[in-house]
Design an enzyme around this catalytic site. Structure first.
Site, short mmCIF file in Angstrom:
data_model
loop_
_atom_site.label_atom_id
_atom_site.label_comp_id
_atom_site.label_asym_id
_atom_site.label_seq_id
_atom_site.Cartn_x
_atom_site.Cartn_y
_atom_site.Cartn_z
N CYS A 124 0.82 -1.20 0.00
CA CYS A 124 0.00 0.00 0.00
C CYS A 124 0.87 1.27 0.00
CB CYS A 124 -0.98 -0.04 1.16
SG CYS A 124 -2.35 1.14 1.00
N HIS B 166 -3.88 -5.50 -0.24
CA HIS B 166 -3.54 -6.01 1.09
C HIS B 166 -3.58 -7.54 1.16
CE1 HIS B 166 -3.39 -2.19 3.38
NE2 HIS B 166 -4.22 -1.78 2.44
N GLU C 233 -2.55 -9.33 3.53
CA GLU C 233 -2.70 -9.77 4.93
C GLU C 233 -4.13 -9.66 5.43
OE1 GLU C 233 -3.16 -5.53 5.32
OE2 GLU C 233 -1.87 -6.75 4.06
#
Length: 365
Positions: A251, A336, A338
């Site tokens: 990001c 993302h 995660e």
């Protein structure tokens, strides 16, 4: 229940009901399309300075727990919902959303037409706004402040002031230095469960200090604000790139790395915020559904092909979603991997990062 209002910079006024903390709050109004994950949204530092409108009509139905937060507090400037559930039902629930918003002093608004608001933001782009509860009406000075509001010093406002060390789960295989630009806890969790001891570093840590610590690899976190604001950090990243160490950026980390190789970033019309964004891996000719939260993007044609190449692109608008450096163990993604909740098909990128570390140790880079 008291009335509450949202006044946008273009003069549009929404009337609804108060939710959470009573008061008056200015922010950049954005929307998130996720059907779940409101607790993660509230605690994601990437939302610093922003008032978030949830497009899913019912929010708060499974309450708040003490395990799923992505940081120690809420960072949003305000919170907007079509309907807030007052009686959550879930075995993990430890408090209601309303109680949490009050505790975190987040001014909330419910009962408005969030679909109409989202259409305004999609057509006109994100814009500033002020949420206020009945009895906390903004004066002319506050309205002028709202119209001129800009999210500034974002990384400085959310990053750690001191280093934190998180032990590996099981045997320690790697030592990772994680630069905190607004890190989400789940990035740390994903690394720790793979045998990494993770040292979370303040975002303004000097490259010399990072390199002197002898980490096996460097992780660059997500975070808020305009990436181009972070001139000093970009200069330090240039030194880390030159070191040849394996680096993985997510990001804001992805955007800052692009700036460090003299590419450019630009503000998007309304950004990507949700858990259903299609991203194509150009190498594997494969598409992933991803979670995203960003309002800036890397300009693809400003990347020097002798230094790096675009590997991932967004299939909705063609924006850059991932960059791979030529001949170096460095790669970054805009989305993302995660994420929780949301699609987890790209969590393999953490394994790829560790594979790069092994290759680097073996002299393959």
């Amino acid at each position: 229940m008291k009335k509450a209002y949202l006044l946008l910079a273009d003069g549009t006024l929404f009337e609804g009901k108060a939710a959470g903390y009573e008061g008056c709050s200015i922010g950049e109004v954005v929307f998130n399309t996720g059907m779940a994950g409101y607790q993660e949204v509230l605690t994601d530092p990437s939302y610093y300075g922003q008032t978030v409108c949830m497009t899913y009509p019912l929010v708060g139905n499974y309450g708040i727990n003490f395990d799923d937060g992505e940081s120690k507090k809420s960072w949003v400037s305000g919170y907007i919902m079509r309907e807030m559930c007052e009686y959550p039902s879930n075995f993990r629930c430890q408090k209601s959303l309303d109680a949490y918003l009050k505790e975190q002093k987040v001014v909330g608004l419910q009962g408005i037409d969030t679909r109409r608001l989202t259409r305004i933001l999609r057509n006109s782009g994100v814009m500033n706004g002020v949420i206020y509860t009945e009895g906390h009406e903004p004066d002319e000075k506050t309205i002028e402040e709202m119209k001129s509001y800009v999210v500034k010093d974002a990384v400085k406002s959310v990053t750690l002031s001191e280093t934190e060390v998180h032990p590996a789960q099981g045997e320690r295989k790697y030592r990772i230095g994680l630069m905190d630009f607004g890190v989400k806890y789940n990035i740390v969790r994903e690394l720790c469960k793979r045998g990494c001891e993770v040292t979370v570093l303040p975002g303004f840590t000097k490259a010399e200090d990072i390199l002197a610590a002898g980490y096996d690899g460097i992780m660059l976190s997500n975070g808020p604000g305009d990436p181009a604001e972070n001139v000093g950090i970009v200069e330090e990243l240039k030194k880390l790139i030159a070191s040849g160490l394996p680096i993985f950026g997510i990001c804001l980390g992805h955007q800052l790395m692009a700036l460090a190789i003299n590419a450019k970033t630009e503000k998007m019309r309304f950004g990507h915020r949700g858990v259903n964004h299609p991203v194509k891996d150009l190498d594997e000719d494969r598409t992933y559904i991803t979670s995203q939260n960003h309002g800036y993007a890397v300009v693809g044609d400003t990347i020097d092909p002798a230094i790096a190449r675009v590997r991932f692109v967004n299939l909705n608008d063609g924006t850059v979603e991932g960059v791979e450096h030529i001949g170096k163990p460095i790669f970054t993604v805009q989305y993302h991997p995660e994420v929780c909740p949301g699609p987890q098909d790209t969590s393999y990128l953490f394994d790829r990062f560790l594979e790069n570390i092994d290759k680097h140790k073996g002299g393959q880079f």
